[in-house]
Design a protein around this motif. Structure first.
Motif, PDB file in Angstrom:
ATOM      1  N   SER A 145       0.905  -0.714   0.077  1.00 48.46           N
ATOM      2  CA  SER A 145       0.062   0.092   0.290  1.00 48.46           C
ATOM      3  C   SER A 145       0.761   1.513  -0.386  1.00 48.46           C
ATOM      4  N   LEU A 146       2.162   1.134   0.783  1.00 49.10           N
ATOM      5  CA  LEU A 146       3.076   2.029   0.531  1.00 49.10           C
ATOM      6  C   LEU A 146       3.736   3.038  -0.746  1.00 49.10           C
ATOM      7  N   CYS A 147       3.964   1.543  -1.293  1.00 50.12           N
ATOM      8  CA  CYS A 147       4.526   2.326  -2.678  1.00 50.12           C
ATOM      9  C   CYS A 147       3.218   2.040  -3.650  1.00 50.12           C
ATOM     10  N   PHE A 148       1.998   1.738  -3.609  1.00 48.68           N
ATOM     11  CA  PHE A 148       0.562   2.085  -4.206  1.00 48.68           C
ATOM     12  C   PHE A 148       0.980   3.955  -3.222  1.00 48.68           C
ATOM     13  N   VAL A 206       4.296  10.635  -7.100  1.00 48.28           N
ATOM     14  CA  VAL A 206       5.070  10.750  -8.301  1.00 48.28           C
ATOM     15  C   VAL A 206       5.293  11.115  -9.485  1.00 48.28           C
ATOM     16  N   ASP A 207       3.943   9.571  -9.936  1.00 46.39           N
ATOM     17  CA  ASP A 207       3.279   9.403 -10.857  1.00 46.39           C
ATOM     18  C   ASP A 207       4.518   8.666 -11.794  1.00 46.39           C
ATOM     19  N   ASN A 208       5.132   7.914 -10.944  1.00 45.66           N
ATOM     20  CA  ASN A 208       6.407   7.827 -11.845  1.00 45.66           C
ATOM     21  C   ASN A 208       6.463   6.347 -10.760  1.00 45.66           C
ATOM     22  N   ASP A 209       6.295   4.916 -11.682  1.00 44.44           N
ATOM     23  CA  ASP A 209       6.218   3.385 -10.708  1.00 44.44           C
ATOM     24  C   ASP A 209       7.609   3.179 -10.282  1.00 44.44           C
ATOM     25  N   GLY A 210       8.715   3.892 -10.536  1.00 46.35           N
ATOM     26  CA  GLY A 210      10.350   2.743 -10.689  1.00 46.35           C
ATOM     27  C   GLY A 210      10.455   4.192  -8.991  1.00 46.35           C
ATOM     28  N   GLU A 211      10.131   5.241  -9.772  1.00 41.27           N
ATOM     29  CA  GLU A 211      10.686   6.200  -8.317  1.00 41.27           C
ATOM     30  C   GLU A 211       9.384   6.388  -7.467  1.00 41.27           C
ATOM     31  N   ARG A 247       5.100  10.000   1.434  1.00 37.63           N
ATOM     32  CA  ARG A 247       4.577  11.475   1.450  1.00 37.63           C
ATOM     33  C   ARG A 247       6.142  12.478   1.162  1.00 37.63           C
ATOM     34  N   ASN A 248       6.813  13.267   2.348  1.00 38.46           N
ATOM     35  CA  ASN A 248       8.153  13.652   2.201  1.00 38.46           C
ATOM     36  C   ASN A 248       8.688  13.637   0.811  1.00 38.46           C
ATOM     37  N   ALA A 249       9.214  12.059   1.339  1.00 36.41           N
ATOM     38  CA  ALA A 249      10.462  12.170  -0.043  1.00 36.41           C
ATOM     39  C   ALA A 249       9.788  12.413  -1.200  1.00 36.41           C
ATOM     40  N   CYS A 250       8.298  12.221  -1.371  1.00 34.56           N
ATOM     41  CA  CYS A 250       7.562  11.962  -2.790  1.00 34.56           C
ATOM     42  C   CYS A 250       8.106  13.853  -2.765  1.00 34.56           C
ATOM     43  N   LEU A 251       7.201  14.627  -1.928  1.00 31.72           N
ATOM     44  CA  LEU A 251       7.496  16.259  -2.102  1.00 31.72           C
ATOM     45  C   LEU A 251       9.161  16.863  -2.520  1.00 31.72           C
ATOM     46  N   ASN A 252      10.106  16.595  -1.662  1.00 34.68           N
ATOM     47  CA  ASN A 252      11.532  16.428  -2.100  1.00 34.68           C
ATOM     48  C   ASN A 252      11.262  15.726  -3.726  1.00 34.68           C
ATOM     49  N   TYR A 253      11.264  14.860  -3.616  1.00 34.30           N
ATOM     50  CA  TYR A 253      11.147  14.137  -5.360  1.00 34.30           C
ATOM     51  C   TYR A 253      10.797  15.293  -6.707  1.00 34.30           C
ATOM     52  N   LEU A 254       9.680  15.725  -6.109  1.00 30.06           N
ATOM     53  CA  LEU A 254       8.505  16.797  -7.092  1.00 30.06           C
ATOM     54  C   LEU A 254       9.335  17.325  -7.295  1.00 30.06           C
ATOM     55  N   ARG A 255       9.809  18.184  -6.010  1.00 34.93           N
ATOM     56  CA  ARG A 255      10.647  19.642  -5.519  1.00 34.93           C
ATOM     57  C   ARG A 255      11.613  19.792  -7.141  1.00 34.93           C
ATOM     58  N   TYR A 256      12.275  18.322  -6.662  1.00 34.81           N
ATOM     59  CA  TYR A 256      13.400  18.051  -7.330  1.00 34.81           C
ATOM     60  C   TYR A 256      13.523  18.097  -8.752  1.00 34.81           C
ATOM     61  N   THR A 257      12.423  17.319  -9.123  1.00 36.48           N
ATOM     62  CA  THR A 257      12.507  16.667 -10.580  1.00 36.48           C
ATOM     63  C   THR A 257      11.713  18.582 -11.664  1.00 36.48           C
ATOM     64  N   GLN A 258      11.107  19.783 -11.050  1.00 34.44           N
ATOM     65  CA  GLN A 258      10.497  20.268 -11.939  1.00 34.44           C
ATOM     66  C   GLN A 258      11.069  21.868 -11.042  1.00 34.44           C
ATOM     67  N   ASP A 264       0.524  22.395  -2.446  1.00 31.57           N
ATOM     68  CA  ASP A 264      -0.556  22.217  -2.306  1.00 31.57           C
ATOM     69  C   ASP A 264      -1.898  20.949  -2.368  1.00 31.57           C
ATOM     70  N   LYS A 265      -1.582  20.460  -4.070  1.00 30.30           N
ATOM     71  CA  LYS A 265      -2.671  19.100  -4.184  1.00 30.30           C
ATOM     72  C   LYS A 265      -1.643  17.872  -3.356  1.00 30.30           C
ATOM     73  N   ILE A 266      -0.212  17.630  -3.080  1.00 36.99           N
ATOM     74  CA  ILE A 266       0.118  16.614  -2.702  1.00 36.99           C
ATOM     75  C   ILE A 266      -0.945  16.431  -1.077  1.00 36.99           C
ATOM     76  N   ASP A 267      -0.593  17.572  -0.981  1.00 37.89           N
ATOM     77  CA  ASP A 267      -1.547  17.758   0.411  1.00 37.89           C
ATOM     78  C   ASP A 267      -2.962  17.444   0.464  1.00 37.89           C
ATOM     79  N   GLU A 268      -3.765  17.964  -0.689  1.00 37.88           N
ATOM     80  CA  GLU A 268      -4.636  17.603  -0.924  1.00 37.88           C
ATOM     81  C   GLU A 268      -6.168  16.048  -1.099  1.00 37.88           C
TER      82      GLU A 268
END
Length: 197
Positions: free
Chosen positions: A32-35, A41-46, A80-91, A105-109
């Protein structure tokens, strides 16, 4: 849900650094954590890497938890925090600060709904694993591998009617068990997702 450990003994063994207890916690929460991570992050491997890394962080703090729900909360918050960091890095190269705030905001929502969704699917998949072998095999061929009734009948050397009877039996058994848990809508959710994806 059945596990090799009761929650209290699992926690005690986990806090002692018992590898079997860690494996039990991993098996309990990783799918469930993987899902959850993959959806954020919309990226299966990451997403899978982020979920796995959360378990490494958990292992480094194995003696810090006083309940299984606290372990679960730690895993979801860390992920959640790691996903946010990943999105910050890629963006970072392509987005303004305002865009990053929008992403956060979208992640929190959506984080809570993704957690609930992941947990619901975990319950359905648990019930699938409890099915009689032939029911389970046919159910997985239909909903996981997208096989037609004709294909399944040929593969297993049974009639098409038997395929449909076993499918109906599988759905009925899952439905009954989820109804007892007050989670009947989970089955509808699962069947909808697996017919669309």
């Amino acid at each position: 849900m059945k596990h090799n450990f009761q929650d209290k003994s699992l926690l005690q063994e986990f806090r002692r650094g018992n590898t079997h207890a860690f494996k039990a916690v991993y098996n309990m929460f990783f799918p469930s954590l993987c899902f959850f991570a993959k959806r954020l992050v919309d990226n299966d491997g990451e997403g899978e890497d982020i979920a796995a890394d959360s378990f490494v962080k958990l292992l480094n703090r194995y003696d810090s938890f006083d309940s299984i729900p606290n372990i679960k909360a730690f895993l979801y918050i860390t992920t959640r925090n790691a996903c946010l960091n990943y999105l910050r890095y890629t963006q970072r190269q392509h987005s303004s600060k305002r865009e990053l705030n929008r992403i956060q905001d979208k992640i929190d929502e959506h984080a809570l709904s993704h957690i609930v969704h992941a947990e619901v699917l975990r319950e359905v998949e648990f019930e699938i694993e409890q099915l009689p072998n032939r029911c389970k095999e046919i159910f997985k061929l239909i909903y996981y591998e997208r096989r037609s009734a004709d294909d399944i009948a040929g593969m297993l050397g049974i009639s098409i009617n038997t395929v449909w009877v076993q499918r109906a039996k599988a759905i009925q058994l899952i439905r009954t068990n989820l109804l007892k848990k007050g989670m009947l809508s989970a089955l509808l959710c699962f069947l909808t997702i697996n017919s669309e994806s």
